[in-house]
Design an enzyme around this catalytic site. Structure first.
Site, PDB file in Angstrom:
ATOM      1  N   TYR A 343      44.986  35.064  37.321  1.00  0.00           N
ATOM      2  CA  TYR A 343      43.935  35.217  38.328  1.00  0.00           C
ATOM      3  C   TYR A 343      44.443  36.129  39.434  1.00  0.00           C
ATOM      4  CZ  TYR A 343      40.414  33.532  41.774  1.00  0.00           C
ATOM      5  OH  TYR A 343      39.405  33.439  42.703  1.00  0.00           O
ATOM      6  N   CYS A 344      43.704  37.211  39.715  1.00  0.00           N
ATOM      7  CA  CYS A 344      44.029  38.130  40.807  1.00  0.00           C
ATOM      8  C   CYS A 344      45.439  38.685  40.607  1.00  0.00           C
ATOM      9  CB  CYS A 344      43.841  37.412  42.148  1.00  0.00           C
ATOM     10  SG  CYS A 344      43.978  38.467  43.610  1.00  0.00           S
ATOM     11  N   LEU A 345      46.314  38.561  41.583  1.00  0.00           N
ATOM     12  CA  LEU A 345      47.672  39.079  41.450  1.00  0.00           C
ATOM     13  C   LEU A 345      48.415  38.386  40.310  1.00  0.00           C
ATOM     14  CD1 LEU A 345      50.018  40.813  42.343  1.00  0.00           C
ATOM     15  CD2 LEU A 345      50.450  39.193  44.204  1.00  0.00           C
TER      16      LEU A 345
END
Length: 629
Positions: A343-345
Site C-alpha cells: 500500500y502506497c510507499l
C-alpha cells in the site's frame, strides 16, 4: 519472553529469537557525498561556523515560508511573471477571457436551466438565492480565470505546478463559503440559534488556540488520547505477533473459516502510516474481510523511529522490512508461495523487492540469482501474485506531493532533519493537510467555528491523527532516488549489486488506483503498464488515497472500474481505459478476493497459530509508539 538487546549499529538484528530470519541480503550503505572544499582550503572552525550560520538562516526562512523553501517559491513566481510579462498575446487572451467571464455573470433569463453544481461547498439550495448566487458565481469565475492565467508557455513544468498549486490554495482560502457574512448556511444557523452557533464557534476557536499555544510552549507536551483506542476500538482482529526485529513486527491473524487458501497474503503497508488503516473498526477492516474469505493474512507493523534510527536507509526497509517479513511468513506458515500486497510507499518497497528477486525459485541453483551470491535468500518464498494499492512506480508525475520536492526544497528538508534525525509526524501530517486544505482545513473551520458544530471523529480520522516519523537517511534517499531521480522507472535503482527492472516481474499484478488521489494520481499509478509485461488487472476505485482503499462491502456510493491486460497485449491509454473499462457498483475488495482465489491452490484445512510461534497478541508493541511532535 525477554528481548535481545541491540547494539546501536545492529538495526536489522532480530530482537526475538523464536523466528529466525534468513541471513540479511548484502545491500551496501549509501555513502554521503563529501563536502566540496574551495581550492587550497581546509575545513576548520571558521568554515563550520559559516555553515551553521547558513543553516540557521535557512531554518528561519523556512519557518517563515511554512516549512517550504522560499527560494523555490520565489523562482517559480519569477519564472511565471517574467514569461507572462513578455507575452502580450497571452495577456490579450486573458483579458478577453476576463471580459467573457464578467459577461457570463449577468443575470440569466427566467426559466433558464442551471447546470448541476459540482462543487460540494455550494451544493445547498441556499446558494441559489440572491445575493449568494452572485457571490458564488463571481468566485467561480475568478477560479476559472486564474486556472487559465497560470498557464503560460515557457514556464518550467515544476514552476508551473508550484504557481498553480499555491494559486488554488489562495483561492480556496478566499471562498465565500469560509466567511460568516457570505455563507447563507451560517446566516441561517445564526438566525435559528440567535447567534448561538457563532458564540459556540468562538469558544471552540479560543480553546483550540490555547491548546495550540500550550503545545508550542511545552517541549514535552503530553499526548492527547486517540478517539479510537488501538487494540480496543481499532486493530482488534484476533492475531499474534509472530516475528519482530528492530524495524518491524509481523502479525499473523487467526483463521475464522474451516478451510483456507494455501498461499498466505502478506500485506506491506506504508511506513508513513500506522498499519491499522487496513484493520480499522471491525466493519471497516480489510484484514478481517480477507480472513473471513479464507485467506491466511500477515501484515507488517512498522516501528515508529526515533533519533537513534537516523541512519536507517532504504536498504534497511527493503531487507529488514519486506525480505525478513517474507522469510518469516514462509517459516511460520510452511508455504513456499505467497501473495504479497503493498500500500502506497509499502507498494513501492514491494515492487522493488519483487523485481530484485525476479527469477528466484527454491529449486534454482545458487548461482542463478545475484542476490544468492550476496547472502542466503533460500528461505524466501516465491510470489504467487503482487498487489499494488495506490502505488507509484514511475515518479515523473507524482501529483501534489511534487510541489514540495526539488533540489532546494530537499536541501531545506535535509537541514531540518539533520537537527532531529527524522522527519516528524507533525511535518508529515501538515504536508497532507496542506494538500487537502479545502476539506481538512477550510471545511472543518466552517463547521467548527462558524456553524458551531462539534467534530464527530470516525475511525479513519482517529487513525489520521496517529502520526508517524521517517528516519532522516531513508527519507532523503527515498525522495532523492525515486521522486527526483525517478530511478526505479528508468532502471537505475539497485539493490546491492542487482539492477532493478520492473519488467523482470512475471507474477500476475493486481493494481488499484483511486479517482480522487492527490498523493498517487491514478494515471501515474497506471504507468505500471509501461514498465511491466505480465498479466495485469487494473482497478480504478471511487474515493481518494485512503477512503478509496478502505472500501468495505456495503458502503454506500462506492463503485470501481476493472479491466485486465494479458501478457503481450497492446497498451491501452488511461483515457481509453476510463472510457471503456466496465463499471461495477460496490467494493473492489470482493473482486480482489476472488482474483486472489483464482491465483491460489485448492483450499486446505485451517490451522490455528502454533503457540510456540506467538510472541504476543496483536496489535503488538510498535503500533503503540507515539510522539508529541
Amino acid at each position: 519472553m525477554p528481548e535481545q538487546q541491540l547494539s546501536p549499529g545492529s538495526h536489522a538484528a532480530a530482537i526475538v529469537p523464536k523466528v529466525q530470519a534468513p541471513a540479511p541480503v548484502s545491500l551496501p550503505a549509501a555513502k554521503a557525498a563529501p563536502a566540496v572544499q574551495p581550492a587550497g582550503a581546509s575545513p576548520g572552525k571558521s568554515q563550520l561556523a559559516a555553515q551553521q550560520l547558513d543553516e540557521a538562516a535557512h531554518a528561519l526562512l523556512s519557518r517563515a515560508a511554512m516549512g517550504l523553501s522560499p527560494i523555490s517559491l520565489a523562482l517559480a513566481w519569477a519564472d511565471w511573471t517574467m514569461h507572462l510579462a513578455v507575452s502580450p498575446g497571452r495577456q490579450s487572451t486573458l483579458a478577453q477571457q476576463a471580459m467573457q467571464l464578467a459577461a457570463d455573470l449577468l443575470p440569466a433569463q427566467p426559466g433558464t436551466a442551471q447546470p448541476p453544481e459540482r462543487d460540494d461547498r455550494f451544493r445547498d439550495p441556499a446558494w441559489q438565492q440572491w445575493p449568494f448566487q452572485q457571490l458564488k458565481a463571481g468566485y467561480q469565475a475568478s477560479c476559472a480565470w486564474w486556472e487559465q492565467a497560470v498557464k503560460v508557455e515557457g514556464v518550467a513544468s515544476h514552476h508551473a505546478h508550484l504557481v498553480n498549486f499555491f494559486t488554488r490554495q489562495a483561492l480556496d482560502a478566499l471562498s465565500p463559503s469560509n466567511f460568516a457574512l457570505t455563507n447563507p448556511l451560517v446566516l441561517q444557523a445564526a438566525r435559528a440559534t440567535a447567534g448561538g452557533n457563532l458564540a459556540q464557534g468562538a469558544q471552540r476557536l479560543a480553546q483550540d488556540l490555547a491548546q495550540q499555544a500550550a503545545k508550542g510552549a511545552q517541549a514535552d507536551a503530553p499526548l492527547q488520547p486517540l478517539p479510537y483506542g488501538v487494540g480496543t476500538d481499532v486493530a482488534v482482529t484476533p492475531g499474534k505477533v509472530v516475528y519482530r526485529n528492530h524495524l518491524i513486527e509481523l502479525i499473523r491473524y487467526e483463521p475464522t473459516t474451516a478451510t483456507v487458501h494455501p498461499e498466505p497474503v502478506l500485506i506491506v503497508p506504508s511506513c508513513i502510516m500506522k498499519y491499522y488503516i487496513l484493520d480499522l473498526s471491525p466493519g471497516n477492516s480489510m484484514v478481517r474481510y480477507l480472513v473471513g474469505q479464507g485467506h491466511t493474512v500477515y501484515i507488517i507493523s512498522w516501528r515508529n523511529p526515533d533519533a537513534t534510527d537516523r541512519d536507517l536507509g532504504m536498504r534497511d526497509y527493503l531487507r529488514s522490512g519486506v525480505m525478513d517479513a517474507m522469510a518469516a511468513v514462509a517459516h511460520t506458515s510452511g508455504a513456499r508461495r505467497v501473495h504479497a500486497a503493498g500500500y502506497c510507499l509499502g507498494g513501492t518497497f514491494l515492487a522493488i523487492v519483487a523485481a530484485a528477486l525476479a527469477g528466484h525459485t527454491a529449486a534454482a541453483p545458487a548461482e542463478a540469482h545475484p542476490l544468492r551470491r550476496q547472502g542466503d535468500i533460500a528461505d524466501l518464498p516465491t510470489l504467487a501474485s503482487v498487489t499494488l494499492l495506490t502505488t507509484l512506480t514511475d515518479f515523473s508525475e507524482p501529483g501534489e506531493l511534487g510541489v514540495f520536492i526539488d533540489d532546494d526544497q530537499l536541501r531545506t528538508l535535509r537541514e531540518e532533519m539533520a537537527r532531529t534525525g527524522f522527519l516528524s509526524g507533525r511535518q508529515m501530517a501538515g504536508t497532507f493537510q496542506f494538500i487537502g486544505s479545502r476539506d481538512l482545513i477550510w471545511a472543518r473551520n466552517v463547521r467548527r467555528y462558524l456553524l458551531g458544530e462539534e467534530d464527530h471523529p470516525n475511525d479513519l480520522m482517529s487513525w489520521n491523527a496517529d502520526a508517524t516519523r521517517l528516519p532522516e537517511r531513508m527519507h532523503s534517499e527515498y525522495l532523492q532516488s525515486l521522486y527526483l531521480g525517478n530511478a526505479l522507472a528508468t532502471g537505475r535503482y539497485r539493490v546491492g549489486d542487482v539492477a532493478v527492472a520492473l519488467s523482470d516481474i512475471h507474477a500476475p499484478l493486481f493494481v488499484v488506483g483511486t479517482a480522487r488521489d492527490h498523493v498517487a494520481p491514478w494515471k501515474s499509478v497506471y504507468k505500471i503498464h509501461l514498465l511491466t509485461d505480465t498479466d495485469t488487472t487494473f482497478v480504478l476505485a471511487s474515493g481518494g488515497h485512503n477512503a478509496g482503499v478502505v472500501s468495505e462491502p456495503g458502503h454506500a456510493r462506492r463503485s470501481y472500474q476493472m479491466a485486465q491486460r494479458a501478457r503481450g497485449q497492446g497498451y491501452v491509454t488511461p483515457e481509453d481505459y476510463a472510457a471503456t473499462a466496465p463499471t461495477h457498483e460496490g467494493s473492489w475488495w470482493e473482486a480482489w478476493s476472488a482474483w486472489l482465489a483464482e491465483h491460489s491452490g485448492p483450499r486446505v484445512a485451517a490451522k490455528p497459530i502454533p503457540a510456540d510461534m506467538a510472541l504476543e497478541d496483536a496489535p503488538g508493541q510498535y503500533v503503540h509508539q507515539r510522539y508529541a511532535d
